[in-house]
Design an enzyme around this catalytic site. Sequence first.
Site: not given
Length: 370
Positions: A143, A193, A226, A250, A254
């Site tokens: 971000y 990742k 993932d 983030d 969620d």
Amino acid sequence: MSELSEQTDSPATYRIATIPGDGIGVDVTVEAVAVLDAVLPGIEWTEFDWSCENYLRTGAMMPADAPELLAGFDAILLGAVGFPGVPDHVSLWGLLIPLRRAFSQYVNLRPVRLLPGTESALRDRTAEDLDILIVRENSEGEYSSIGGTHNPGRPDEFVLQESVFTRVGCERIIRYAFERATERDGRLCSATKSNGLIHSMPYWDSVFERIAAEYPQVTTRQLHVDALAAEIVLHPDRLDVIVGSNLFGDILSDLAAAVTGGLGLAPSGNINPDRSTPSMFESVHGSAPDIAGQGIANPVAQILAGAMLLDHLGEHTAAAAVDRAVCDVLREGRVRTPDLGGAATTSDLGSAIAHRAAELAASERVAMRA
């Protein structure tokens, strides 16, 4: 030992700012304020009308001196922001992200658990299986505002979006996560990742491995994001604390909230651990303008965000009373908003929690005096 200070013996007066925001943010913030007043009288509240609707009127989500106006408060309770006609990136970069960075709130703390009287989206999972603390880096990572659009309107138009991973930023969030793991079951999983992001994630992994050597009592894992998403769905009982970069944290938080009963039950905190500036607490859900003002929004997430706020201030007894009140009311099941299968209003559920929290807080005060 926790970052939190010891519980004070006598009530303290705190100055807390509220930014109710848009839509149901306004509805649920009213209830959260009432619950906190029920367990800790004497809070001085100041409301700021900064929102997407304010943006449509004035061209700004908040005034330029907003950080200066908020700097003197002990904490901030933020409602949801979002309104038709205002793009999400405008609302996010016009209010939430600037405040996070102005106050060095580099920890986004998201506890996700299956609350009593609620059901998981996962079959046959219990509260013992679903209790995860997600520690999300909150100030850099993916971000970033670095980048831009080049050659706009031409066939060779392209955009660049840069990620920023600093040594200071990675070290402090990962160390914070290790500290939280030592207070829980002693298990920490890092979201990475490194098989796809050739620079940022191998660097993140190297910092994680180096700091892990300082915490031999913590069992560590590193999973590609993932695979970790699949783990949350298939084997949530294997997870205790998760640490991730801004984007990964983030998304995973969620997902975990949805798995444990929905975003209407999930709180979060934007934390400055050294307390040099105010921290900010909010529910995870959005502003849901389509149901705003109808009295059907679930206030639990915002009330639990209020409990996190109290805990951060060192008011652990009051925070515990709020948390237990939420659990007691949901377990009893008589007062439920429509999203929980009931017909109660936002105010009905908020009032039931406030009443129970006041009883618990009063009982605790009597016990402490005995």
